[in-house]
Design a protein around this motif. Structure first.
Motif, PDB file in Angstrom:
ATOM      1  N   UNK A   6      -2.563  -1.977  -5.720  1.00  0.00           N
ATOM      2  CA  UNK A   6      -1.637  -1.676  -6.821  1.00  0.00           C
ATOM      3  C   UNK A   6      -1.129  -2.996  -7.373  1.00  0.00           C
ATOM      4  N   UNK A   7      -1.287  -3.194  -8.675  1.00  0.00           N
ATOM      5  CA  UNK A   7      -0.880  -4.433  -9.323  1.00  0.00           C
ATOM      6  C   UNK A   7       0.395  -4.170 -10.121  1.00  0.00           C
ATOM      7  N   UNK A   8       1.468  -4.834  -9.743  1.00  0.00           N
ATOM      8  CA  UNK A   8       2.766  -4.622 -10.381  1.00  0.00           C
ATOM      9  C   UNK A   8       3.006  -5.721 -11.407  1.00  0.00           C
ATOM     10  N   UNK A   9       3.288  -5.298 -12.649  1.00  0.00           N
ATOM     11  CA  UNK A   9       3.475  -6.244 -13.751  1.00  0.00           C
ATOM     12  C   UNK A   9       4.818  -5.970 -14.438  1.00  0.00           C
ATOM     13  N   UNK A  10       5.863  -6.724 -14.114  1.00  0.00           N
ATOM     14  CA  UNK A  10       7.116  -6.609 -14.871  1.00  0.00           C
ATOM     15  C   UNK A  10       6.913  -7.155 -16.283  1.00  0.00           C
ATOM     16  N   UNK A  28     -11.136  -5.787 -14.028  1.00  0.00           N
ATOM     17  CA  UNK A  28     -11.409  -6.241 -12.667  1.00  0.00           C
ATOM     18  C   UNK A  28     -12.686  -5.594 -12.122  1.00  0.00           C
ATOM     19  N   UNK A  29     -13.432  -6.367 -11.333  1.00  0.00           N
ATOM     20  CA  UNK A  29     -14.659  -5.827 -10.724  1.00  0.00           C
ATOM     21  C   UNK A  29     -14.319  -4.791  -9.653  1.00  0.00           C
ATOM     22  N   UNK A  30     -13.135  -4.866  -9.083  1.00  0.00           N
ATOM     23  CA  UNK A  30     -12.679  -3.840  -8.149  1.00  0.00           C
ATOM     24  C   UNK A  30     -12.186  -2.650  -8.962  1.00  0.00           C
ATOM     25  N   UNK A  31     -12.845  -1.518  -8.790  1.00  0.00           N
ATOM     26  CA  UNK A  31     -12.544  -0.342  -9.607  1.00  0.00           C
ATOM     27  C   UNK A  31     -11.296   0.404  -9.151  1.00  0.00           C
ATOM     28  N   UNK A  32     -11.073   0.464  -7.848  1.00  0.00           N
ATOM     29  CA  UNK A  32      -9.992   1.297  -7.302  1.00  0.00           C
ATOM     30  C   UNK A  32      -8.673   0.549  -7.323  1.00  0.00           C
ATOM     31  N   UNK A  33      -8.186   0.255  -8.528  1.00  0.00           N
ATOM     32  CA  UNK A  33      -6.909  -0.428  -8.661  1.00  0.00           C
ATOM     33  C   UNK A  33      -5.955   0.415  -9.496  1.00  0.00           C
ATOM     34  N   UNK A  58      -6.434   5.886 -17.176  1.00  0.00           N
ATOM     35  CA  UNK A  58      -5.695   6.803 -16.313  1.00  0.00           C
ATOM     36  C   UNK A  58      -5.098   6.111 -15.089  1.00  0.00           C
ATOM     37  N   UNK A  59      -5.547   4.890 -14.797  1.00  0.00           N
ATOM     38  CA  UNK A  59      -5.029   4.178 -13.624  1.00  0.00           C
ATOM     39  C   UNK A  59      -3.830   3.288 -13.962  1.00  0.00           C
TER      40      UNK A  59
END
Length: 321
Positions: A6-10, A28-33, A58-59
């Protein structure tokens, strides 16, 4: 979908830079984010940009709140995050497309609690003007009970790391405190057993032109509150006997990082008070001038690895202690 990171961006009034940041995350090459965008009371068009992305992805989770500062926004993001690991990205920065994949799979390979990479400073044109290597002398896998060097020598960035989500049980970024990363990241390390690192430069830290003119005030004294919070956790941690690494941490943050802020303070009375607090810290921690001068970082004498002007600045302040 079970999210790996999970990437948190304030987000606060960054409409000019926000799209570049979000684009680097959705590609990102990692899909499940999972991307958690926290609009911290922006008064510009940041939310319009956020809405345009949430409609197509949707993510992406969009949260609006009244302005409360970086720590409050991050803490809310942590509560909403569902990923196995948590990452923090500043909304005017951007990351390389393989960053989350590289760090996540390094974390899985070594069962690491925290994984970090190198950073690089970039300008308005996206051009790199300074490399920020992180602990290049250490191996890919670091077992902290065998080598605690990382604690005393690390840069306390939140943004170039991923953290197991459970590390944040009972730990939050302190609301309203300057140097919130210094108050928090070391405490997460104290809860960790294994760290992993990539020597790739995967995080682009944007330095805005003229940003050095921002207001420097007595908030610099928050450094000592930050160190105090870390000390509370250090004193009850399994690493409490690593006193040499604690001393390094205090010198690097409490002297060098603190004076880097102090250098831009204009008010002479505030500056005088800051030096008094610095002297008190060094006295309480029994840190001598020679300890400061001969501090080693990355197997080099830190002071003498700096530019000539910085050596002069720090040396003059060592003399006046």
């Amino acid at each position: 979908m079970a999210y790996k990171v999970s990437i948190i961006v304030p987000v606060y009034n960054v409409e000019k830079y926000l799209s570049k940041c979000i684009d680097s995350l959705i590609n990102q090459t990692l899909q499940e984010i999972e991307i958690v965008l926290i609009n911290d009371g922006s008064t510009d068009g940041s939310q319009i940009i956020i809405d345009s992305y949430t409609k197509k992805n949707t993510n992406i989770v969009s949260i609006c709140k009244t302005n409360g500062g970086l720590s409050e926004a991050r803490n809310l993001g942590i509560k909403k995050a569902t990923g196995e690991y948590i990452a923090f990205v500043d909304s005017d920065d951007w990351v390389e497309k393989e960053m989350m994949s590289d760090l996540y799979f390094l974390g899985k390979k070594h069962n690491a609690d925290i994984v970090f990479c190198n950073l690089q400073n970039v300008d308005e044109k996206g051009e790199i003007f300074k490399l920020l290597p992180q602990l290049p002398q250490l191996s890919e896998k670091i077992i902290l009970e065998e080598d605690f060097t990382v604690f005393g020598e690390m840069s306390c960035f939140a943004c170039n790391k991923i953290f197991k989500r459970e590390l944040f049980n009972y730990i939050e970024f302190p609301s309203g405190l300057h140097f919130e990363d210094i108050a928090t990241i070391p405490r997460l390390f104290l809860k960790s057993k294994v760290i992993a690192k990539s020597n790739k430069y995967l995080y682009n830290y944007f330095v805005r032109k003229g940003s050095i003119t921002r207001n420097y005030t007595s908030k610099g004294l928050d450094m000592f509150k930050a160190i105090g919070l870390v000390k509370e956790d250090f004193s009850i941690s399994i690493y409490k006997n690593n006193t040499e690494d604690w001393e390094k941490f205090v010198i690097l943050q409490g002297f060098y990082s603190f004076l880097a802020y102090y250098a831009y303070v204009k008010d002479s009375l505030v500056k005088k008070n800051m030096i008094i607090h610095l002297k008190n810290l060094l006295k309480e921690e029994n840190i001598s001038k020679s300890d400061i001068i001969y501090l080693k970082r990355y197997n080099k004498f830190y002071l003498f690895s700096l530019s000539y002007l910085k050596i002069v600045f720090y040396t003059l302040n060592i003399i006046r202690l």
